[in-house]
Design a protein around this motif. Structure first.
Motif, PDB file in Angstrom:
ATOM      1  N   ARG A   1     -10.327 -25.836   2.869  1.00  0.00           N
ATOM      2  CA  ARG A   1     -11.264 -26.383   3.861  1.00  0.00           C
ATOM      3  C   ARG A   1     -12.007 -27.599   3.316  1.00  0.00           C
ATOM      4  NH1 ARG A   1     -11.388 -26.926   9.143  1.00  0.00           N
ATOM      5  NH2 ARG A   1     -13.503 -27.244   9.918  1.00  0.00           N
ATOM      6  N   GLU A   2     -12.412 -27.543   2.036  1.00  0.00           N
ATOM      7  CA  GLU A   2     -13.142 -28.666   1.440  1.00  0.00           C
ATOM      8  C   GLU A   2     -12.288 -29.926   1.423  1.00  0.00           C
ATOM      9  OE1 GLU A   2     -12.606 -25.787  -0.031  1.00  0.00           O
ATOM     10  OE2 GLU A   2     -14.556 -24.767   0.006  1.00  0.00           O
ATOM     11  N   LEU A   3     -11.002 -29.760   1.116  1.00  0.00           N
ATOM     12  CA  LEU A   3     -10.101 -30.901   1.075  1.00  0.00           C
ATOM     13  C   LEU A   3      -9.843 -31.440   2.474  1.00  0.00           C
ATOM     14  CD1 LEU A   3      -8.467 -32.729  -0.767  1.00  0.00           C
ATOM     15  CD2 LEU A   3      -6.567 -31.101  -0.637  1.00  0.00           C
ATOM     16  N   GLN A   4      -9.788 -30.563   3.458  1.00  0.00           N
ATOM     17  CA  GLN A   4      -9.600 -31.006   4.840  1.00  0.00           C
ATOM     18  C   GLN A   4     -10.786 -31.836   5.318  1.00  0.00           C
ATOM     19  OE1 GLN A   4      -8.742 -27.469   7.148  1.00  0.00           O
ATOM     20  NE2 GLN A   4      -6.531 -27.793   6.938  1.00  0.00           N
ATOM     21  N   VAL A   5     -11.986 -31.428   4.934  1.00  0.00           N
ATOM     22  CA  VAL A   5     -13.186 -32.208   5.290  1.00  0.00           C
ATOM     23  C   VAL A   5     -13.129 -33.586   4.640  1.00  0.00           C
ATOM     24  CG1 VAL A   5     -15.695 -32.336   5.047  1.00  0.00           C
ATOM     25  CG2 VAL A   5     -14.610 -30.161   5.653  1.00  0.00           C
ATOM     26  N   LEU A   6     -12.692 -33.630   3.380  1.00  0.00           N
ATOM     27  CA  LEU A   6     -12.559 -34.912   2.673  1.00  0.00           C
ATOM     28  C   LEU A   6     -11.534 -35.806   3.363  1.00  0.00           C
ATOM     29  CD1 LEU A   6     -13.245 -36.716   0.249  1.00  0.00           C
ATOM     30  CD2 LEU A   6     -11.443 -35.525  -1.034  1.00  0.00           C
ATOM     31  N   LEU A   7     -10.388 -35.227   3.741  1.00  0.00           N
ATOM     32  CA  LEU A   7      -9.363 -35.997   4.452  1.00  0.00           C
ATOM     33  C   LEU A   7      -9.895 -36.510   5.783  1.00  0.00           C
ATOM     34  CD1 LEU A   7      -6.139 -33.841   3.861  1.00  0.00           C
ATOM     35  CD2 LEU A   7      -6.682 -36.057   2.846  1.00  0.00           C
ATOM     36  N   PHE A   8     -10.661 -35.673   6.480  1.00  0.00           N
ATOM     37  CA  PHE A   8     -11.247 -36.075   7.759  1.00  0.00           C
ATOM     38  C   PHE A   8     -12.156 -37.287   7.577  1.00  0.00           C
ATOM     39  CE2 PHE A   8     -14.764 -35.925  10.782  1.00  0.00           C
ATOM     40  CZ  PHE A   8     -14.079 -35.971  11.992  1.00  0.00           C
ATOM     41  N   VAL A   9     -12.991 -37.262   6.542  1.00  0.00           N
ATOM     42  CA  VAL A   9     -13.916 -38.378   6.290  1.00  0.00           C
ATOM     43  C   VAL A   9     -13.144 -39.644   5.933  1.00  0.00           C
ATOM     44  CG1 VAL A   9     -15.737 -39.224   4.757  1.00  0.00           C
ATOM     45  CG2 VAL A   9     -15.807 -36.858   5.592  1.00  0.00           C
ATOM     46  N   ILE A  10     -12.149 -39.532   5.047  1.00  0.00           N
ATOM     47  CA  ILE A  10     -11.365 -40.703   4.616  1.00  0.00           C
ATOM     48  C   ILE A  10     -10.608 -41.307   5.789  1.00  0.00           C
ATOM     49  CG2 ILE A  10      -9.430 -41.457   3.181  1.00  0.00           C
ATOM     50  CD1 ILE A  10     -10.294 -39.351   1.116  1.00  0.00           C
ATOM     51  N   PHE A  11      -9.904 -40.459   6.543  1.00  0.00           N
ATOM     52  CA  PHE A  11      -9.116 -40.957   7.666  1.00  0.00           C
ATOM     53  C   PHE A  11     -10.008 -41.535   8.768  1.00  0.00           C
ATOM     54  CE2 PHE A  11      -5.584 -37.696   6.573  1.00  0.00           C
ATOM     55  CZ  PHE A  11      -5.127 -38.542   5.572  1.00  0.00           C
ATOM     56  N   SER A  12     -11.184 -40.942   8.958  1.00  0.00           N
ATOM     57  CA  SER A  12     -12.119 -41.459   9.975  1.00  0.00           C
ATOM     58  C   SER A  12     -12.620 -42.846   9.594  1.00  0.00           C
ATOM     59  CB  SER A  12     -13.308 -40.510  10.138  1.00  0.00           C
ATOM     60  OG  SER A  12     -12.899 -39.260  10.616  1.00  0.00           O
TER      61      SER A  12
ATOM     62  N   ALA B   1      -8.937 -34.655  15.123  1.00  0.00           N
ATOM     63  CA  ALA B   1      -9.447 -33.465  15.816  1.00  0.00           C
ATOM     64  C   ALA B   1      -8.802 -32.202  15.271  1.00  0.00           C
ATOM     65  CB  ALA B   1      -9.187 -33.593  17.316  1.00  0.00           C
ATOM     66  N   ASN B   2      -7.506 -32.258  14.967  1.00  0.00           N
ATOM     67  CA  ASN B   2      -6.803 -31.075  14.466  1.00  0.00           C
ATOM     68  C   ASN B   2      -7.197 -30.717  13.029  1.00  0.00           C
ATOM     69  OD1 ASN B   2      -5.438 -30.530  16.802  1.00  0.00           O
ATOM     70  ND2 ASN B   2      -3.528 -31.499  16.175  1.00  0.00           N
ATOM     71  N   ILE B   3      -7.594 -31.725  12.239  1.00  0.00           N
ATOM     72  CA  ILE B   3      -7.995 -31.449  10.854  1.00  0.00           C
ATOM     73  C   ILE B   3      -9.203 -30.512  10.818  1.00  0.00           C
ATOM     74  CG2 ILE B   3      -9.035 -32.479   8.794  1.00  0.00           C
ATOM     75  CD1 ILE B   3      -7.212 -34.870   9.134  1.00  0.00           C
ATOM     76  N   ILE B   4     -10.155 -30.728  11.720  1.00  0.00           N
ATOM     77  CA  ILE B   4     -11.372 -29.908  11.722  1.00  0.00           C
ATOM     78  C   ILE B   4     -11.295 -28.756  12.720  1.00  0.00           C
ATOM     79  CG2 ILE B   4     -12.860 -31.771  10.914  1.00  0.00           C
ATOM     80  CD1 ILE B   4     -13.727 -32.213  13.815  1.00  0.00           C
ATOM     81  N   SER B   5     -10.170 -28.674  13.455  1.00  0.00           N
ATOM     82  CA  SER B   5     -10.007 -27.605  14.441  1.00  0.00           C
ATOM     83  C   SER B   5      -9.322 -26.395  13.818  1.00  0.00           C
ATOM     84  CB  SER B   5      -9.199 -28.112  15.635  1.00  0.00           C
ATOM     85  OG  SER B   5      -8.864 -27.057  16.509  1.00  0.00           O
ATOM     86  N   GLN B   6      -9.582 -25.232  14.377  1.00  0.00           N
ATOM     87  CA  GLN B   6      -8.927 -24.010  13.917  1.00  0.00           C
ATOM     88  C   GLN B   6      -7.602 -23.774  14.644  1.00  0.00           C
ATOM     89  OE1 GLN B   6      -9.964 -22.124  11.389  1.00  0.00           O
ATOM     90  NE2 GLN B   6     -11.757 -23.439  11.067  1.00  0.00           N
ATOM     91  N   THR B   7      -7.503 -24.209  15.891  1.00  0.00           N
ATOM     92  CA  THR B   7      -6.297 -23.947  16.687  1.00  0.00           C
ATOM     93  C   THR B   7      -5.170 -24.932  16.387  1.00  0.00           C
ATOM     94  OG1 THR B   7      -7.181 -25.303  18.495  1.00  0.00           O
ATOM     95  CG2 THR B   7      -7.629 -22.928  18.553  1.00  0.00           C
ATOM     96  N   LYS B   8      -5.508 -26.231  16.225  1.00  0.00           N
ATOM     97  CA  LYS B   8      -4.533 -27.294  15.915  1.00  0.00           C
ATOM     98  C   LYS B   8      -3.395 -27.365  16.932  1.00  0.00           C
ATOM     99  CE  LYS B   8      -5.398 -26.703  10.950  1.00  0.00           C
ATOM    100  NZ  LYS B   8      -6.395 -27.773  10.877  1.00  0.00           N
TER     101      LYS B   8
ATOM    102  N   LEU C   1       0.352 -28.180  15.586  1.00  0.00           N
ATOM    103  CA  LEU C   1       0.555 -29.238  14.591  1.00  0.00           C
ATOM    104  C   LEU C   1      -0.096 -28.805  13.284  1.00  0.00           C
ATOM    105  CD1 LEU C   1      -0.284 -32.303  16.885  1.00  0.00           C
ATOM    106  CD2 LEU C   1       1.977 -31.680  16.034  1.00  0.00           C
ATOM    107  N   LEU C   2       0.726 -28.482  12.296  1.00  0.00           N
ATOM    108  CA  LEU C   2       0.184 -27.997  11.017  1.00  0.00           C
ATOM    109  C   LEU C   2      -0.668 -29.045  10.317  1.00  0.00           C
ATOM    110  CD1 LEU C   2       3.029 -25.896   9.346  1.00  0.00           C
ATOM    111  CD2 LEU C   2       0.967 -25.094  10.488  1.00  0.00           C
ATOM    112  N   GLY C   3      -0.267 -30.313  10.449  1.00  0.00           N
ATOM    113  CA  GLY C   3      -1.031 -31.387   9.815  1.00  0.00           C
ATOM    114  C   GLY C   3      -0.981 -31.303   8.301  1.00  0.00           C
ATOM    115  N   PHE C   4      -2.183 -31.130   7.700  1.00  0.00           N
ATOM    116  CA  PHE C   4      -2.290 -31.083   6.236  1.00  0.00           C
ATOM    117  C   PHE C   4      -2.892 -29.747   5.826  1.00  0.00           C
ATOM    118  CE2 PHE C   4      -2.790 -35.387   7.823  1.00  0.00           C
ATOM    119  CZ  PHE C   4      -1.805 -36.071   7.127  1.00  0.00           C
ATOM    120  N   PRO C   5      -2.045 -28.712   5.693  1.00  0.00           N
ATOM    121  CA  PRO C   5      -2.574 -27.392   5.312  1.00  0.00           C
ATOM    122  C   PRO C   5      -3.082 -27.385   3.868  1.00  0.00           C
ATOM    123  CG  PRO C   5      -0.168 -27.361   5.377  1.00  0.00           C
ATOM    124  CD  PRO C   5      -0.593 -28.700   5.900  1.00  0.00           C
ATOM    125  N   CYS C   6      -4.375 -27.189   3.713  1.00  0.00           N
ATOM    126  CA  CYS C   6      -4.985 -27.172   2.384  1.00  0.00           C
ATOM    127  C   CYS C   6      -6.351 -26.502   2.490  1.00  0.00           C
ATOM    128  CB  CYS C   6      -5.109 -28.585   1.817  1.00  0.00           C
ATOM    129  SG  CYS C   6      -5.960 -29.744   2.915  1.00  0.00           S
TER     130      CYS C   6
END
Length: 322
Positions: A25-36, A87-94, A18-23
């Motif tokens: 790393r800093e933006l992925q962490v921000l998305l993780f915090v917002i979505f959480s 889980a996939n946002i912060i995971s490397q395998t997704k 699942l590609l999710g939101f490819p961007c």
């Protein structure tokens, strides 16, 4: 289902990416915090409504029983895909296994169907209460309310059973990359090794029937309700009826507006970015806003929530003192 069983059914694919939101790393962490935060607030808001209905005898009526079930449905609905997305946002395998992907597909769309049925049941309840007030107590009994609740839950799961079975027979032999954050219908069918017109047609027919039948029923019910409300002399009764129905219809608009853009608009599926945004809206935003809409526009619900939150704060302060 084991990986070997998945291979037999799906060709050579035992898991999907699942590609999710490819961007970055800093933006992925921000998305993780917002979505959480949105996810936790959604759980808290809908749980508060369930607790308010359960604790207040004044709210033990069909309208609020349906609302409590609807809130529980929203918790199940948002939990069917958001935890894996986080889980996939912060995971490397997704990655997601073949069996888990099919289960996610089935549960997510079963919850979508059940949401349409619950919104229809709630519009029927408001139609009886406002357009047939004298007959409401004899028609909308606890027995009928319980039957409506069971129908909505069971109907949601049964409606998607055939599409889920057909999806389990779709051959997947690679590639296995889904440009989405969950196992949605369109991206899954796009990975099929061979044309599956029967599956595509069945899924499109089932989803269209559920969307349009429930939406047209709700629209007809609230049209009749609006006509009845406008005939009532101006006053507190009219304002309360209008406020309650406005809350319900706002929720209906949020859900069906985004779902129709996703599954009815012909161009929406061809753009992965648009697809993700619209899906994200109806799978996260609508469950998040629903508690706010129902609690802020309903005096009885606000009073019950104040009691629940007040009792919770007193309990916390007692434990802190100890």
């Amino acid at each position: 289902m084991s990986i070997s069983e998945a291979n037999n059914i799906s060709g050579s694919v035992s898991e999907f990416i699942l590609l999710g939101f490819p961007c970055r790393r800093e933006l992925q962490v921000l998305l993780f915090v917002i979505f959480s935060i949105i996810y936790l607030l959604t759980l808290m808001g809908n749980t508060s409504i369930i607790c308010a209905v359960a604790s207040s005898r004044k709210l033990h009526t069909p309208m609020y029983i349906l609302l409590a079930n609807f809130s529980f449905l929203e918790i199940c609905y948002v939990s069917s895909d958001v935890p894996k997305m986080l889980a996939n946002i912060i995971s490397q395998t997704k990655s997601i296994s073949y069996a888990s992907c099919l289960l996610q597909f089935y549960f997510f769309f079963s919850m979508c169907a059940a949401e349409g049925y619950f919104l229809s049941a709630m519009s029927y309840d408001r139609f009886l209460a406002i357009c047939r007030p004298l007959h409401y107590p004899t028609i909308m009994t606890r027995h009928l309310c319980a039957r409506l609740v069971v129908f909505c839950w069971v109907g949601g799961f049964l409606s998607i059973l055939i599409p889920a079975i057909l999806m389990s027979q779709v051959p997947f032999c690679g590639p296995n990359i889904i440009d989405h954050f969950f196992c949605d219908l369109g991206p899954l069918l796009a990975l099929s090794c061979a044309p599956v017109p029967k599956t595509t047609l069945t899924c499109a027919t089932v989803s269209s029937l559920i969307i349009f039948i429930t939406f047209l029923y709700i629209l007809g019910s609230y049209t009749l309700v609006l006509r009845a409300v406008l005939r009532v002399p101006a006053g507190s009764g009219r304002n309360k009826a209008f406020s309650t129905c406005a809350s319900h219809f706002l929720v209906v608009s949020l859900f069906y507006g985004s779902v129709m853009v996703m599954y009815v608009s012909p161009g929406s599926r061809s753009h992965p970015g648009t697809q993700k945004f619209v899906t994200l809206f109806y799978c996260m935003a609508t469950p998040f806003f629903n508690p706010l809409i129902y609690s802020l526009r309903n005096k009885d619900m606000k009073d019950a929530l104040k009691k629940v939150l007040g009792a919770s704060s007193k309990e916390i302060s007692k434990n802190t003192e100890k």
